[in-house]
Write a protein that holds these residues in place. Structure first.
Motif, PDB file in Angstrom:
ATOM      1  N   GLY A  74      34.515   8.866  14.234  1.00  0.00           N
ATOM      2  CA  GLY A  74      35.787   8.452  13.632  1.00  0.00           C
ATOM      3  C   GLY A  74      36.744   7.856  14.646  1.00  0.00           C
ATOM      4  O   GLY A  74      36.502   7.914  15.872  1.00  0.00           O
ATOM      5  N   SER A  76      39.374   9.119  15.357  1.00  0.00           N
ATOM      6  CA  SER A  76      39.902  10.279  16.092  1.00  0.00           C
ATOM      7  C   SER A  76      39.166  10.514  17.406  1.00  0.00           C
ATOM      8  O   SER A  76      39.764  10.974  18.372  1.00  0.00           O
ATOM      9  N   PHE A  79      40.500   8.293  20.133  1.00  0.00           N
ATOM     10  CA  PHE A  79      41.735   8.760  20.793  1.00  0.00           C
ATOM     11  C   PHE A  79      41.402   9.359  22.160  1.00  0.00           C
ATOM     12  O   PHE A  79      42.202   9.283  23.090  1.00  0.00           O
TER      13      PHE A  79
END
Ligand SMILES: *Cc1c(COP(=O)(O)O)cnc(C)c1O
Length: 357
Positions: A74, A76, A79
């Motif tokens: 993802g 995420s 990040f």
């Protein structure tokens, strides 16, 4: 009754994508086997990845010197992967919402993070401007579309340092100049494919500058050198992404999408601004997202929120309830959402206004 899909993510996909993926789940590339049960290293599937990469490059006009990869985890995971791979000492971040906040939190694990500006003081309902990006940072990170609060950076920024962008929810929605960016990444489940695949567009010369040891799977160069085949990639979402890319090309490409997205957003914001029952949560027109249109009941009509939600649902409007941290409503107008669905939502808002006046 016809359903109009305004979900924020996972979200509407072209019918073309859904039908071709279903067909391949039954019989992939004439192999007489399901897409789910074939080797990712079969020549038929390697061709899928190659074509998806080629279409990414063609549709976004990606210059030489960039790689496109498909991975899991993802947006995420990006990040952390971004700072892991390119944050040496210091990075700058723009805080425009929950996703940016999460990206900032991860970056702090790897070095000094300078948050150059934030719109948190007003519930992230605007895009900060007039800030300075320090020249001594390794990169500047932005979230181009704030999926939750409905703001969007609609231009390619010039900042003088490598620019990294989370484009999870607006990739392929407007023409961008990829040469202005060092890394662009995003989860596929907003504008491209079902959940499970993440794309990253990486300028090759941004890599190899940090000294820390990077775990193999979290290293961009692993996936670049193995052409997204270091380990088993998310086969079905990648196949679906390829279908969306083909649909995009057949529909006139990104410029045609941008034109249509402007029309759709103008229609809906126009109604929100006109209809006395509703109010847009993002006041400045130049900051309003074309992908996620956030609005609430206007002053004096707050008590009608649930009633409008129920009425709109009865009329076939699906997924317009706002994010739990904002409330109100959010209509997501991704590429695959037809203009006629926006017209249907506008008619629903007008009919509700008549009922209440
Ligand atoms: C949805 C979203 C994410 C999170 O994506 P995952 O793939 O669920 O990790 C990150 N950034 C933005 C802008 C998003 O819209």
């Amino acid at each position: 009754m016809k359903k109009h899909n305004f979900y924020a993510g996972p979200s509407i996909l072209p019918q073309y994508t859904i039908e071709n993926t279903i067909a391949a789940l039954k019989d992939f590339a004439g192999m007489g086997l399901s897409l789910m049960e074939i080797s990712h290293r079969s020549k038929q599937f390697v061709a899928v990845v190659d074509e998806a990469v080629a279409l990414f490059k063609e549709l976004l006009n990606i210059p030489e010197g960039y790689s496109v990869i498909f991975v899991g985890g993802g947006a995420s995971l990006q990040f952390s992967m971004v700072p892991y791979n390119i944050l040496n000492k210091k990075a700058a971040y723009l805080n425009t919402g929950e996703w940016a906040t999460k990206a900032i939190k991860e970056a702090k694990l790897f070095g000094e993070v300078n948050v150059v500006a934030s719109s948190e003081d007003k519930q992230f309902n605007y895009i900060p401007r007039g800030y300075k990006v320090p020249t001594d940072v390794d990169y500047f990170h932005i979230t181009t579309n704030n999926t939750i609060y409905g703001t969007e950076i609609l231009e390619d920024l010039e900042v003088g340092v490598p620019l990294v962008a989370d484009m999870s929810s607006d990739i392929f929605s407007r023409v961008i100049d990829v040469s202005k960016y060092a890394i662009i990444y995003g989860g596929a489940q907003k504008n491209l494919a079902p959940a499970g695949v993440t794309f990253a567009i990486i300028k090759d010369d941004i890599l190899g500058k940090v000294e820390r040891a990077i775990p193999t799977m979290l290293k961009y160069s692993t996936h670049i050198s193995k052409e997204s085949m270091f380990n088993t990639p998310p086969v079905v979402p990648i196949y679906a992404a390829l279908q969306t890319l083909k649909w995009l090309k057949d529909s006139g490409g990104v410029a045609a999408m941008e034109k249509e997205n402007k029309r759709k957003a103008a229609l809906l914001y126009g109604e929100i601004d006109r209809n006395p029952l509703f109010r847009a949560t993002v006041p400045a027109p130049e900051d309003r997202s074309r992908m996620n249109v956030c609005f609430v009941m206007n002053e004096g009509y707050e008590h009608l929120e649930k009633e409008f939600n129920d009425y709109a649902t009865e009329q076939g409007m699906i997924g317009i309830k706002g994010h739990r941290s904002v409330g109100g409503f959010r209509a997501s107008l991704y590429n695959a959402l037809p203009y006629t669905s926006v017209e249907a939502l506008v008619e629903t808002m007008q009919a509700f206004e008549k009922m209440k006046k």
